[in-house]
Scaffold this motif. Structure first.
Motif, short mmCIF file in Angstrom:
data_model
loop_
_atom_site.label_atom_id
_atom_site.label_comp_id
_atom_site.label_asym_id
_atom_site.label_seq_id
_atom_site.Cartn_x
_atom_site.Cartn_y
_atom_site.Cartn_z
N UNK A 133 0.85 -1.19 0.00
CA UNK A 133 0.00 0.00 0.00
C UNK A 133 0.89 1.24 0.00
N UNK A 134 0.65 2.10 -0.99
CA UNK A 134 1.32 3.40 -1.07
C UNK A 134 0.27 4.47 -0.81
N UNK A 135 0.52 5.38 0.12
CA UNK A 135 -0.39 6.49 0.38
C UNK A 135 0.17 7.76 -0.24
N UNK A 136 -0.75 8.61 -0.69
CA UNK A 136 -0.37 9.79 -1.45
C UNK A 136 -0.24 11.02 -0.55
N UNK A 137 0.90 11.72 -0.69
CA UNK A 137 1.16 12.96 0.03
C UNK A 137 0.96 14.11 -0.95
N UNK A 138 -0.19 14.81 -0.83
CA UNK A 138 -0.51 15.86 -1.79
C UNK A 138 0.50 17.01 -1.74
N UNK A 139 0.93 17.37 -0.55
CA UNK A 139 1.83 18.53 -0.40
C UNK A 139 3.12 18.34 -1.18
N UNK A 140 3.64 17.12 -1.19
CA UNK A 140 4.90 16.84 -1.87
C UNK A 140 4.70 16.15 -3.21
N UNK A 141 3.45 15.87 -3.56
CA UNK A 141 3.12 15.15 -4.80
C UNK A 141 3.94 13.87 -4.91
N UNK A 142 3.84 13.04 -3.86
CA UNK A 142 4.62 11.80 -3.86
C UNK A 142 3.85 10.69 -3.16
N UNK A 143 4.22 9.49 -3.52
CA UNK A 143 3.64 8.29 -2.90
C UNK A 143 4.64 7.72 -1.90
N UNK A 144 4.12 7.26 -0.77
CA UNK A 144 4.97 6.72 0.29
C UNK A 144 4.54 5.29 0.59
N UNK A 145 5.50 4.37 0.57
CA UNK A 145 5.20 2.99 0.92
C UNK A 145 4.91 2.92 2.42
N UNK A 146 3.66 2.56 2.80
CA UNK A 146 3.27 2.54 4.21
C UNK A 146 3.04 1.14 4.75
N UNK A 147 2.94 0.16 3.85
CA UNK A 147 2.78 -1.23 4.32
C UNK A 147 3.11 -2.17 3.17
N UNK A 148 3.73 -3.29 3.50
CA UNK A 148 4.03 -4.28 2.47
C UNK A 148 4.14 -5.67 3.05
N UNK A 149 3.70 -6.61 2.29
CA UNK A 149 3.91 -8.02 2.58
C UNK A 149 4.69 -8.57 1.38
N UNK A 150 5.96 -8.89 1.58
CA UNK A 150 6.75 -9.46 0.49
C UNK A 150 7.95 -8.63 0.07
N UNK A 151 7.91 -7.31 0.26
CA UNK A 151 9.06 -6.47 -0.03
C UNK A 151 9.86 -6.21 1.24
N UNK A 152 11.01 -5.59 1.10
CA UNK A 152 11.88 -5.30 2.23
C UNK A 152 11.17 -4.36 3.21
N UNK A 153 10.89 -4.81 4.45
CA UNK A 153 10.16 -3.95 5.40
C UNK A 153 10.95 -2.71 5.82
#
Length: 753
Positions: free
Chosen positions: A47-67
């Motif tokens: 799950x990537x959540x969107x930061x409107x102020x910086x116009x960027x996506x942030x990885x906030x949770x993952x199952x399978x990628x490097x935590x």
């Protein structure tokens, strides 16, 4: 294993209810990705959540990628398939994610083993919340039913995830991050490779942290230790100079001369010795004198003295480390990654000679000649416009990813271990040389010539190893760029002679001096121009400075005697330019004969097509010239009116633009019509999609960095030229970049390589 799409939707509904009763936001997100990946039998759910102020996506949770990347991996909506999904508000379903040109792998994430890719934007009405991503190791694992299910899931989760965003504060205006909390700085990958080490922050002007972090052994050092440090420093620099003379004689000549002269200067070392005799600690004496010279040189109005600031700084650090008894067997920058606002070509050569792990430059200090030089020197390099780069503390642990353009600051041990493994894999790329065949043929037997683009003499060794069929382009400007004055005819002759001695191929193409634009000679008076790319550069400069032109031509003619070779003139705008340059070659031959040199070998003379005016005159030039070469990087720039060094418009620099494709096809047609050999240099030559188009347009000579030859040979050997020719005709009918990208991507994906 069957996917439980219906049950998954129910479970997500239960999770949404659960979240209303829990305050652990990240714990909730982790339950979501575990639940989705479990029911979809996916290897990865993120799950990537969107930061409107910086116009960027942030990885906030993952199952399978490097935590370790949770909360740290950030990307703009212009990056990767994840960014595309949110920017264009559409789901993405790929049989193999890597086949999509927008795919951007994040080294250290662990996603290199996954193929199938599915991403769905998370929307609350028209509000962008983020992106839900699934990946699987089996290509084509996800289908349209899975996509429909995932869209239903994201719709159900949207309101809950919007609340999660609010609680996590990602919608608030970003606050400046202290340097200790830096995690990932994104930039542009320039030279591939992995660098792992401590940050060495190159300060501007006279500032430097000489007094911070001094080891106690440096404080305890006495007079004898100082004498030993002087001897040791001189021996190390002499050895480095000898090494550079052997490896890089064209650009390494006397590059440590300032260091060695300063060691013998009474005003520098002599003053240190006086201070020590008066009771000053050796380390304080060194620092005091170094800072004094840094101030004088840094504040000088003389550009030559300003260029020596880094020499003084290097020497100071080396003296202090030797005084402390530190081992410097492999150089002063070993196990360090250099972070700087800007860098001169001569500084780059010196730093590379001292075994730096990698370079990170602030984009405003970037230039084309630094890029080209770094590629030839083989040092990983990235550019970034992220000002957080300038807040990195010296000594910070860094990982430089010269494949994806990422700089990881203070990474965890697990991430370091993953990148060490990647670095080991990257070092094995030389094994590909054994698999390269002497000649390249397409799938249907068409002969294609893969030649080398050479920047430094050291590139020739790689070109021979990669079985390059000659030199398609030798850039002659680097011996000029790293010196403090114009190299003499004899200096140039020795460089060119080594090129002929190192490469037995009958095709050796020497390009005359191409300075101007962003390649400025520091020792040239009045060299600054308001618009240097449209100023006195390349053939224009040479025709106005005939003494320099003749000196270079005479050196080339002398070195090439007894060999078949070619001389190419850059930035030709008209038939008049070419004829004037040709007359200068004829005069140079006359001068050599007058001086008693034989000139039995007359080179072929060609033009580099980079300007729209040259394209308009292409029939005339093809009739007159012995050969034609397209300088694709500058051609795209001038044709589209886009400064490729200007980040504000660099996104408009598109080599697949319909105007570019039609222009290249026009050049190829004129080449065939007048039986004038044509080659392509620049990035187009080693881009799979564009090389497919070029082959279809009739181009059979491609010039590229030697390291690109193995992968390009593998690709081209699987190209059916007849099909490429048909596809080329169709591409030339398309009138939009979108339709060209779609068609070309499908055509390349169909090539089995």
């Amino acid at each position: 294993m069957m996917k439980d799409n219906v049950e998954l939707i129910c479970n997500i509904g239960e999770l949404s209810d659960l979240f209303r009763e829990k305050s652990d936001v990240r714990g909730f997100l982790m339950k979501v990705v575990k639940t989705v990946s479990g029911h979809m039998k996916a290897d990865v759910c993120s799950i990537y959540l969107y930061d409107e102020a910086q116009d960027r996506l942030i990885l906030e949770a993952t199952e399978g990628l490097n935590p370790d990347l949770i909360g740290k991996l950030k990307m703009s909506t212009e990056e990767g398939l994840v960014g595309v999904a949110l920017k264009e508000l559409r789901p993405i379903l790929e049989i193999n994610g890597r086949d999509n040109p927008h795919f951007k792998e994040v080294p250290g994430s662990g996603e290199d083993k996954y193929q199938a890719f599915m991403a769905v934007p998370i929307l609350q009405g028209l509000t962008r919340i983020g992106v839900l991503v699934l990946q699987h190791h089996m290509a084509g694992y996800f289908n349209k039913n899975d996509m429909m299910a995932l869209r239903a899931i994201t719709s159900q989760l949207a309101a809950t995830l919007e609340n999660a965003k609010l609680l996590m504060g990602v919608t608030q205006t970003a606050k400046p991050e202290p340097s200790v909390e830096l995690s990932l700085i994104k930039g542009q990958a320039v030279v591939e490779g992995i660098g792992i080490g401590q940050a060495y922050v190159m300060e501007s002007g006279s500032r430097d942290g000489f007094r911070s972090g001094l080891p106690q052994s440096c404080r305890d050092a006495g007079k004898e230790d100082f004498s030993r440090a002087l001897i040791q420093t001189e021996e190390q620099l002499t050895d480095l100079q000898t090494e550079m003379e052997e490896k890089l004689s064209d650009v390494g000549s006397l590059i440590f001369s300032t260091h060695l002269l300063m060691l013998r200067d009474s005003g520098f070392i002599g003053k240190m010795e006086e201070d020590i005799q008066e009771g000053v600690l050796p380390c304080d004496a060194i620092i005091s004198r170094v800072e004094h010279f840094l101030k004088i040189f840094g504040e000088s109005g003389n550009p030559r003295l300003q260029e020596k600031v880094q020499d003084i700084r290097d020497l100071g650090h080396r003296l202090l480390r030797n005084l402390a008894g530190e081992k410097l067997e492999s150089g002063d920058y070993s196990d360090q990654i250099l972070v700087a606002r800007e860098l001169l070509p001569s500084e780059l050569v010196k730093i590379t000679a001292q075994h730096v792990e990698g370079l990170v430059l602030y984009s405003q200090g970037a230039s084309a000649h630094i890029t080209i030089l770094a590629k030839s020197l083989g040092v990983p390099l990235i550019y970034t416009d992220d000002r957080k780069l300038l807040t990195i503390k010296p000594g910070s642990r860094l990982i430089l990813d010269g494949q994806q353009g990422n700089l990881l600051v203070n990474p965890g041990d697990e991430t370091v271990a993953q990148f060490l493994a990647l670095k080991k894999d990257h070092s094995l790329l030389d094994d590909h040389a054994e698999q390269v065949r002497e000649e390249t043929f397409s799938l249907d037997g068409e002969r294609i010539y893969l030649r080398a683009t050479i920047n430094l003499i050291s590139d020739i060794k790689t070109a021979v190893k990669m079985k390059a069929e000659g030199i398609g382009l030798y850039r002659s400007e680097f011996p000029f760029l790293i010196r403090n004055s114009f190299p003499s005819e004899e200096d140039q002759y020795l460089v060119y002679k080594k090129i002929f001695d190192g490469m037995e191929s009958p095709v050796i193409t020497l390009r005359t001096l191409d300075i101007g634009g962003d390649k400025i000679l520091s020792y040239m008076p009045d060299s600054e121009e308001e618009n240097p790319f449209l100023g006195l550069r390349a053939i224009r400069f040479l025709l106005q400075n005939k003494k320099i032109f003749v000196g270079q031509l005479k050196a080339m003619l002398r070195a090439g005697q007894g060999r078949k070779f070619r001389i190419m003139f850059p930035l030709v705008s008209s038939l008049d330019d070419f004829k004037q340059a040709r007359r200068m070659v004829e005069k140079s031959i006359e001068f050599l004969k007058r001086d008693g040199f034989e000139c039995a070998t007359i080179p072929e003379l060609g033009v580099m097509i980079e300007l729209p005016s040259a394209v308009v005159m292409i029939d005339d030039l093809a009739r007159e010239a012995d050969f034609i070469s397209v300088g694709s990087n500058d051609l795209v720039q001038y044709l589209l009116g886009v400064d490729r060094t200007n980040e504000k418009v660099s996104g408009l620099y598109e080599a697949r633009h319909p105007a570019v494709l039609r222009t290249v096809a026009r050049i190829a047609e004129a080449s065939q019509k007048h039986n004038c050999p044509l080659s392509i240099c620049g990035n187009m030559a080693f881009n799979r999609g564009l090389s497919y188009f070029l082959v279809g347009a009739g181009v059979r000579n491609l010039s590229m960095p030697p390291g690109q030859i193995p992968q390009m040979q593998t690709f081209l050997e699987n190209v059916d030229v007849k099909k490429a020719e048909n596809d080329c005709r169709h591409l030339l009918q398309l009138d939009s970049l979108e339709s060209i990208n779609e068609f070309l991507d499908e055509a390349v994906a169909a090539v089995k390589s």
